[in-house]
Design a protein around this motif. Sequence first.
Motif, PDB file in Angstrom:
ATOM      1  N   UNK A 527      13.653   0.888 -10.966  1.00 48.40           N
ATOM      2  CA  UNK A 527      13.286   0.419  -9.693  1.00 48.40           C
ATOM      3  C   UNK A 527      14.011  -0.929  -9.424  1.00 48.40           C
ATOM      4  N   UNK A 528      14.631  -1.492 -10.609  1.00 46.57           N
ATOM      5  CA  UNK A 528      15.343  -3.055 -10.259  1.00 46.57           C
ATOM      6  C   UNK A 528      16.488  -2.551  -9.727  1.00 46.57           C
ATOM      7  N   UNK A 529      17.318  -1.588  -9.975  1.00 43.98           N
ATOM      8  CA  UNK A 529      18.601  -1.188  -9.310  1.00 43.98           C
ATOM      9  C   UNK A 529      18.515  -0.284  -7.963  1.00 43.98           C
ATOM     10  N   UNK A 530      17.103   0.366  -7.676  1.00 45.35           N
ATOM     11  CA  UNK A 530      16.950   0.997  -6.818  1.00 45.35           C
ATOM     12  C   UNK A 530      16.404   0.448  -5.424  1.00 45.35           C
ATOM     13  N   UNK A 531      15.326  -0.645  -5.827  1.00 41.85           N
ATOM     14  CA  UNK A 531      14.773  -1.487  -4.655  1.00 41.85           C
ATOM     15  C   UNK A 531      15.362  -2.982  -4.456  1.00 41.85           C
ATOM     16  N   UNK A 532      16.100  -2.963  -3.287  1.00 41.41           N
ATOM     17  CA  UNK A 532      17.013  -4.209  -3.038  1.00 41.41           C
ATOM     18  C   UNK A 532      15.942  -5.322  -2.708  1.00 41.41           C
ATOM     19  N   UNK A 533      14.725  -4.821  -2.680  1.00 41.76           N
ATOM     20  CA  UNK A 533      13.572  -6.213  -2.514  1.00 41.76           C
ATOM     21  C   UNK A 533      13.255  -6.651  -3.728  1.00 41.76           C
ATOM     22  N   UNK A 534      13.433  -5.858  -4.874  1.00 43.57           N
ATOM     23  CA  UNK A 534      12.983  -6.457  -6.172  1.00 43.57           C
ATOM     24  C   UNK A 534      13.781  -7.684  -6.545  1.00 43.57           C
ATOM     25  N   UNK A 535      12.838  -8.615  -7.304  1.00 44.74           N
ATOM     26  CA  UNK A 535      13.540  -9.982  -7.661  1.00 44.74           C
ATOM     27  C   UNK A 535      14.584  -9.864  -8.615  1.00 44.74           C
ATOM     28  N   UNK A 536      14.279  -8.746  -9.543  1.00 51.45           N
ATOM     29  CA  UNK A 536      15.484  -8.615 -10.267  1.00 51.45           C
ATOM     30  C   UNK A 536      16.888  -7.888  -9.780  1.00 51.45           C
ATOM     31  N   UNK A 537      16.796  -7.668  -8.833  1.00 51.90           N
ATOM     32  CA  UNK A 537      18.046  -6.845  -8.072  1.00 51.90           C
ATOM     33  C   UNK A 537      19.060  -7.585  -8.192  1.00 51.90           C
ATOM     34  N   UNK A 744       8.284 -10.592 -11.336  1.00 50.07           N
ATOM     35  CA  UNK A 744       8.367  -9.550 -12.484  1.00 50.07           C
ATOM     36  C   UNK A 744       9.986  -9.533 -12.725  1.00 50.07           C
ATOM     37  N   UNK A 745      10.464 -10.053 -13.493  1.00 55.12           N
ATOM     38  CA  UNK A 745      11.888  -9.818 -14.058  1.00 55.12           C
ATOM     39  C   UNK A 745      12.144  -9.124 -15.120  1.00 55.12           C
ATOM     40  N   UNK A 746      11.124  -8.364 -15.649  1.00 54.30           N
ATOM     41  CA  UNK A 746      11.452  -7.471 -16.580  1.00 54.30           C
ATOM     42  C   UNK A 746      12.181  -6.243 -16.281  1.00 54.30           C
ATOM     43  N   UNK A 747      12.538  -5.750 -17.137  1.00 56.69           N
ATOM     44  CA  UNK A 747      13.465  -4.096 -16.995  1.00 56.69           C
ATOM     45  C   UNK A 747      12.335  -3.205 -16.603  1.00 56.69           C
ATOM     46  N   UNK A 748      11.302  -3.377 -17.096  1.00 59.38           N
ATOM     47  CA  UNK A 748      10.063  -2.675 -16.531  1.00 59.38           C
ATOM     48  C   UNK A 748       9.724  -2.972 -15.148  1.00 59.38           C
ATOM     49  N   UNK A 749      10.284  -2.084 -14.165  1.00 57.75           N
ATOM     50  CA  UNK A 749      10.389  -2.789 -12.764  1.00 57.75           C
ATOM     51  C   UNK A 749       9.732  -1.765 -11.691  1.00 57.75           C
ATOM     52  N   UNK A 750       9.112  -0.758 -12.047  1.00 57.34           N
ATOM     53  CA  UNK A 750       8.404   0.188 -11.213  1.00 57.34           C
ATOM     54  C   UNK A 750       7.155   0.626 -12.120  1.00 57.34           C
TER      55      UNK A 750
END
Length: 807
Positions: A527-537, A744-750
């Motif tokens: 999700x970190x690569x899919x969700x442009x609003x994710x803090x880790x994006x 949440x900055x983990x790779x576990x993002x969804x």
Amino acid sequence: MSTQRSPLVSGLVAARLAFLLLAGLSLPAAARAPGSAATSDQGRLIVLGFDGADWSTVLQMMDKGEMQNCARLRAQGTAAPLGTTMPAESPVSWASLNSGQNPGKTGVPGFIKRDFNPHGTPIPALGHVTHDARATSTFHVHGLAGILAKHSAPTNATIAGGIALAGFLVVFALLLRIRRWIALVLAALLGAMGAVGAWVATGYVPREIADVVGNPTKTDGFWEVAAKAGVPCVVLDAAMEWDKPDVQNLKLLAGLGVPDVRANNGDWFRYTTSDAEFARVPDGRGTPTGGRVFRVDERDGRIQSFVYGPRNFWLMDRARAELASLRKEIDQPGTSDAKVDKLRARMDVLEKEVLPHLDSEGGRCNLPLEVDSKDGRTSVSIGGQAQEIKEGGWSSWYHLTFELNPLVKVKAITRCKLVKQHDPFELYVDFLQIDPADPMYWQPVARPSSFGAELGKSILSPYETVGWACMTMPFKDREIDPKTFLEDIETTHALREKLLFAALERDDWRVLVDVESTPDRVQHMMYQFYDTGHPAYDAQVAAQTTTYFGKTITLSDAIPATYREMDRVVGKVMDEYVKPGDTLMVCADHGFQSFRRQVHLNNWLAQEGFLTLRPGAKADDDQFMRFIDWPHTRAYALGLGMIFVNLQGRERGGTVKPDEVPALLTELREKLMAMQDPVLHQGAMHAVYETSRIHSGAYLSNESDLMVGFAAGWRVSWATSLGGLGVTGGDSQTLTPAPVFEDNLQNWSGDHVSVAADLVPGVFLCNRKVEIPKDGLNLLHIAPTALSVVGVKVPPQYDLPALHFLP
């Protein structure tokens, strides 16, 4: 040149011969009976379960034309959101979907549950598995070790000797027509060898097995109900279905919950020459999720180390037995002081050296790992099996044998990836999977146990058996990259697809159920690569390309690509295997959301005055409830969204009287619903559930008093999950609480856990039109509907009725 066998080997061979007949007589009928063929090609049921298949994602992709096969199902029959359990956790949801009963009846509260330590203080514990020691004699009879464990050494010797004597007498006297007295003498000699062998072999069978991973589920899947009614069923990768007795007419491969040979959810290993690593075998550097990183050294292109497998519970069993014997002997009247001193010295060795060593990483059974690099080529050998692996490439399967003693062996399979050949060297070794062709008798992966090997033969390949087969954990710990993670996803999916289509080709079922975990595992991590609003994006990283399911994609497209692959599988089943009169259902245990912000519930409870921190708590008291001042605390949180009242008579330091509970729950609910994220200036809570109002059953006490249902984008924090407190840096000796909300900055993002149930519905698709109930479809409808399709009466304990099919 002649060879001689030792008396021990001869005894074991004789024991195996003597017990061969006994083994044949002892196998239960269910294990011997061939699979019943379906009596008709009409009226079959195929259920395709996709873990984490999210309704909103599928709907959007169907409408865009990206999931055309699912859209065909929608046009032909029914497509709708499928309501999930609360909590929406895979073991909870699948146990309910399988059985048609809510979590208060299934006995599965979540991945993590509340337990109590010996002092009565609440602590977190695993909720979807149990770890216990069991007497070997309690296991289903399987193999020589299982048979020997049923009786004492004298009894085994008598039985083996008697069977050998009778059997050889029949062979010599009746079949070979040897003179009777000669036949009697030969049979007696061989019978005596069998008796001695059985006596010796019994000593190699552990009386207790310490590392048994059990299943807490109290309910039966609908396939068991159908099978007992005479309907032949084949089930693949069924969650929460291991460690159960065989059932006639049922062939099942277990899924979520099955451990590795180390009795864990999936331990993994990385070997490296990096100067950043210092810890060597056997302990290495532990990672947060169960991995171990070992520093190794290269000398003249050669690296030597070890792979550590199961604990040697046979040696532990012998050491404990010796310790008990010594204690008994030391208590005998008249024992001299000198002998007492000698006995106590040996007891000290056992208690302080032998048992601690056997319980440590170094006490595990191990196999040598050797790496040879020459002329740009690298050979990796594990347990004497060498394979040449290219840099960035994967090995094929290693077939490993960990020997506990001459009689008891643990068979495992694994793969490894040569991440880097040099500067520094890096080798990833995957989970030590239970070999489906030869599982341990105390931890089978299939029902009957032989079905695992049968499946392997059908696809001409080993396959993963760990219930959580994919490499989410090493990616979460940042020990592998996203491309390696997706490579592993492809391997797991390809093997599961082969198993599915091989099963569909069989003629021994009328109900076939298959569960595919790919959507869940990919969404958790990508999700970190899919969700442009994710803090880790990171747009640049998200645009990186890789090969996935035979196509070049960007990392941002990994989730849609996974759904397109799901659609392809559905289409192939529809086109090649669904016959006229068949019912096809596609379902999911829950849906998904992006996990952007984490919430420290114990920090919030402390901030609001429901929880008090213990005076003098240190920085390392931040986990496992050690920070709580119990006499001044009314509520606490642990697990994935669970909040508990500190209740008098239940918790050792309970402060809340039973008649005060309703008012406290109301106060908690109102304040939780008013919770605001101070950074995003939005409400973080969508719903709060009083568990006793939504669940019922004998195991309701396993669950929490309240369950939070976060809004989309929020989830319970990692710290809260283990009964912890979010903390900040600063003085290393002072416990300093962190703010309640954190990125949440983990790779576990969804995720889906602790998210409100109506925000994470799964998908339901069917090739027949279904009347949608006024409250919508729920996963509790699946089991009764499946039974109704094949004409089996729905059990009265089911919570919802079967769905009504329209003409």
